[in-house]
Design a protein around this motif. Sequence first.
Motif, PDB file in Angstrom:
ATOM      1  N   ILE A   1      -5.304   4.473  -4.357  1.00  0.00           N
ATOM      2  CA  ILE A   1      -5.527   3.728  -3.141  1.00  0.00           C
ATOM      3  C   ILE A   1      -6.779   3.073  -3.000  1.00  0.00           C
ATOM      4  N   LEU A   2      -8.013   3.468  -3.319  1.00  0.00           N
ATOM      5  CA  LEU A   2      -9.328   3.080  -3.196  1.00  0.00           C
ATOM      6  C   LEU A   2      -9.117   1.804  -4.234  1.00  0.00           C
ATOM      7  N   TYR A   3      -8.691   1.896  -5.126  1.00  0.00           N
ATOM      8  CA  TYR A   3      -8.397   0.716  -6.060  1.00  0.00           C
ATOM      9  C   TYR A   3      -7.707  -0.497  -5.387  1.00  0.00           C
ATOM     10  N   ALA A   4      -6.675  -0.047  -4.875  1.00  0.00           N
ATOM     11  CA  ALA A   4      -5.933  -1.176  -4.082  1.00  0.00           C
ATOM     12  C   ALA A   4      -6.653  -1.655  -2.952  1.00  0.00           C
ATOM     13  N   LEU A   5      -7.438  -1.003  -2.281  1.00  0.00           N
ATOM     14  CA  LEU A   5      -8.386  -1.476  -1.176  1.00  0.00           C
ATOM     15  C   LEU A   5      -9.611  -2.225  -1.486  1.00  0.00           C
ATOM     16  N   LEU A   6      -9.961  -2.065  -2.888  1.00  0.00           N
ATOM     17  CA  LEU A   6     -11.020  -2.647  -3.321  1.00  0.00           C
ATOM     18  C   LEU A   6     -10.811  -4.099  -4.090  1.00  0.00           C
ATOM     19  N   ASP A   7      -9.396  -4.206  -4.597  1.00  0.00           N
ATOM     20  CA  ASP A   7      -8.952  -5.459  -5.441  1.00  0.00           C
ATOM     21  C   ASP A   7      -7.760  -5.889  -4.659  1.00  0.00           C
TER      22      ASP A   7
ATOM     23  N   LEU B   1      -3.927  14.522  -7.170  1.00  0.00           N
ATOM     24  CA  LEU B   1      -4.349  14.054  -5.728  1.00  0.00           C
ATOM     25  C   LEU B   1      -5.673  13.269  -5.927  1.00  0.00           C
ATOM     26  N   ILE B   2      -6.509  13.438  -6.856  1.00  0.00           N
ATOM     27  CA  ILE B   2      -7.770  12.866  -6.856  1.00  0.00           C
ATOM     28  C   ILE B   2      -7.297  11.443  -7.422  1.00  0.00           C
ATOM     29  N   ASN B   3      -6.435  11.485  -8.369  1.00  0.00           N
ATOM     30  CA  ASN B   3      -5.929  10.071  -8.865  1.00  0.00           C
ATOM     31  C   ASN B   3      -5.359   9.128  -8.107  1.00  0.00           C
TER      32      ASN B   3
ATOM     33  N   MET C   1       0.953  -1.120   0.063  1.00  0.00           N
ATOM     34  CA  MET C   1       0.041  -0.173   0.015  1.00  0.00           C
ATOM     35  C   MET C   1       0.872   1.216   0.136  1.00  0.00           C
ATOM     36  N   ILE C   2       1.726   1.259   0.934  1.00  0.00           N
ATOM     37  CA  ILE C   2       2.772   2.451   0.899  1.00  0.00           C
ATOM     38  C   ILE C   2       3.436   2.589  -0.351  1.00  0.00           C
ATOM     39  N   GLU C   3       3.805   1.514  -0.799  1.00  0.00           N
ATOM     40  CA  GLU C   3       4.521   1.319  -2.114  1.00  0.00           C
ATOM     41  C   GLU C   3       3.885   1.890  -3.095  1.00  0.00           C
ATOM     42  N   THR C   4       2.423   1.729  -3.337  1.00  0.00           N
ATOM     43  CA  THR C   4       1.532   2.112  -4.178  1.00  0.00           C
ATOM     44  C   THR C   4       1.538   3.625  -3.998  1.00  0.00           C
ATOM     45  N   ILE C   5       1.802   4.353  -2.919  1.00  0.00           N
ATOM     46  CA  ILE C   5       1.463   5.865  -2.742  1.00  0.00           C
ATOM     47  C   ILE C   5       2.838   6.483  -3.318  1.00  0.00           C
ATOM     48  N   VAL C   6       3.923   5.890  -2.657  1.00  0.00           N
ATOM     49  CA  VAL C   6       5.316   6.298  -3.317  1.00  0.00           C
ATOM     50  C   VAL C   6       5.399   6.228  -4.709  1.00  0.00           C
ATOM     51  N   ASN C   7       4.996   5.262  -5.330  1.00  0.00           N
ATOM     52  CA  ASN C   7       5.035   5.151  -6.703  1.00  0.00           C
ATOM     53  C   ASN C   7       4.451   6.234  -7.393  1.00  0.00           C
ATOM     54  N   ARG C   8       3.098   6.049  -7.036  1.00  0.00           N
ATOM     55  CA  ARG C   8       2.399   7.208  -7.669  1.00  0.00           C
ATOM     56  C   ARG C   8       2.948   8.584  -7.344  1.00  0.00           C
ATOM     57  N   LEU C   9       3.431   8.909  -6.309  1.00  0.00           N
ATOM     58  CA  LEU C   9       3.936  10.002  -6.009  1.00  0.00           C
ATOM     59  C   LEU C   9       5.219  10.631  -6.940  1.00  0.00           C
ATOM     60  N   LEU C  10       6.090   9.584  -6.985  1.00  0.00           N
ATOM     61  CA  LEU C  10       7.053   9.626  -7.939  1.00  0.00           C
ATOM     62  C   LEU C  10       6.691   9.855  -9.431  1.00  0.00           C
ATOM     63  N   LEU C  11       5.554   9.002  -9.671  1.00  0.00           N
ATOM     64  CA  LEU C  11       5.086   9.227 -11.210  1.00  0.00           C
ATOM     65  C   LEU C  11       4.553  10.635 -11.523  1.00  0.00           C
TER      66      LEU C  11
END
Lengths: 313, 328
Positions: free
Chosen positions: A301-307, A294-296, A1-11
Amino acid sequence: MIETIVNRLLLSIPVLLGVLILGFVLVQVAPGDPARVLAGPMAPPEVVATIRERMGLDDPIVVQFMRYMGRLMQGDLGRSLISNKTVISELGAAIGPTVELMFACLIWSIPAGIAMGTLAAVWRGSLVDRVIMAFSVAGVSLPIFFICLVLIQYLGVKWQLLPFIGRGGPLWTVDGLRHIALPALSLGLIFIGPVARMTRSSVLEVLRLDHVRTARAKGLSERAVILRHGLRNALIPVITLIGLQAGYLLGGAVVTETIFSYPGIGRLAVGAILSADFPLTQGAILVLALAFILINMIVDILYALLDPRVQKK
Amino acid sequence: MAAPLLSVEDLRVEFGVDRNVFPAVDGVSFAVDRGATLGIVGESGCGKSVTSLAIMRLVSVPPGRYAGGAIRFDGQDLLRLPESRMRALRGGRMGMIFQEPMTSLNPVYTCGDQIVESLKVHSDLSARAARDRAIELLDLVRLPSPAKRVDDYPHQLSGGQRQRVMIALALANDPDLLIADEPTTALDVTIQAQILELMKDLQDRTGTAILLITHDLGVVAETCDEVVVMYAGTVVEQAPTAALFGDPQHPYTVGLMAAVPRIDVAADRLATIEGSVPPPWQVLAGCRFASRCPLADDRCRNEPPPLRAIAPAHRVACWHAPIDGAAA
Ligand SMILES: Nc1ncnc2c1ncn2[C@@H]1O[C@H](COP(=O)(O)OP(=O)(O)O)[C@@H](O)[C@H]1O
Ligand code: SF4
Ligand SMILES: [Mg+2]
């Protein structure tokens, strides 16, 4: 999860950089001379020239951009050419109302769109389905300003049910709620359509899958099958769609805020552009881009929570 | 003789609308005794899945339609039962396993939660007790470290493990009847054997009756007491397993048998019979197998052969049965 957020921030860094460059270039090529704006229409040419020099407007564009980036890094977005207030303080005052408008719009339109899409899927081919789909096609194809004007005409002017100018105060006050109702309704109406349509097709698709048959074979009620095994899984693509619609929503907010004289970022941006107030324009563009990112990120995050298949890779 | 647990009588299930209605299952009858195992074999497309779904009353209506016959489970006709009582039977006294272990579980819930959900529909176990029971069931189907696996999502398990979870799910509420629609078809050969052995073993322990649907005669030989051979929506032969293998009477069954030893082409063992099953919407006057049958004559092509007994418990739908010299 943290990884998802960090990746996203870098992107999001290259995206942000792109937006900054684009915003800068657009303001450069737009008609209007900032020095002239600052000096006023009656100022003699020498004064304008002096201001141009002092602002570094005659330097090569790359140098100007570097200077702009340097100041940005220090959190300095400059001053509005019109009000002479810092851009930060202007934006700061407008962000709250826009966040409130987004919230007021999404809080009703997402659940309404999902509920409508689910009902349409469950009663596919029925009158309910056709009415809901006609409604969402209308929502998608009517321009937002038209929806705003119709709502103002009836709910505002004719029946005088709701105010339609400005902001009444924070969202938790009665006046605040009354003022935000029409803008939030208008903006939500354009958002319901895509959400309802996506939910409908996604639910229909999921209800055909093998695991739904398993759920039925367990003896679950049809309602539990649809909600727990149909809709729950169908939400995954719907969430993605909501992320993709973020830009559309922000664009709609600009129009809505302008029509309702609602003091948010969108109206600020329009005002800044029309008056060639370029530091403020750049600031507003930056905020809109950040909002988009931010919205994306929230969507991811929601996506990762749902799937669960996304989380545990 | 006690009444059978399940008896399907002259079942007819149709699909389609208006003029395009065709029967996928056309006058099928058979019975399953308590604790027994009945196999249904036949090539793909001959109506096995529709028959099994009809017993659970899970054929989607529309496009499907229960057009005739009766399905008696413990005396009550399932086709006339109110939906609420039917729901109580599904997953309760009747459990079902499907062909596709990879997609039959919901990817967004843990295996444990999916079993717990079924337990909770049919009993009033506490959350704690239901979870314990789920772990117990996973242990029963020999999933390694069940206390840990109970919190795994389906995608974290292999195909064979998922099928074990499906079996645990189907057995959760101690069903009297387990319907397994090609439970091993999608698995590789060694896993197939393990799953079949597991089902047999669980049957010995729980005494549940099994309706095993397969296109694989090898599977039938190992597991079933009695066999129904289906062809193009109808029953063409029915006999105790030993009688069927020792003395196959219908040319189709004989063709299937000839195909059996070819384990090297496991996936399409039955494809060695020339030609293919006529689609159910094709109207045929006589025997549906005539186009592929080496013995077909004019009568075969014009009059459908009725299913008739040629020995006690051995029924065949063929004008030429008993076949001379085919008997062992
Ligand atoms: N939902 C459906 N709609 C239309 N036709 C169907 C449906 N389900 C099954 N059929 C038809 O019924 C026939 C029997 O299918 P099925 O029972 O799945 O065969 P199998 O013996 O391989 O399990 C097939 O010809 C198929 O086309
Ligand atoms: S009835 Fe005729 S065509 Fe049909 S299986 Fe028997 S011999 Fe063949
Ligand atoms: Mg099948």
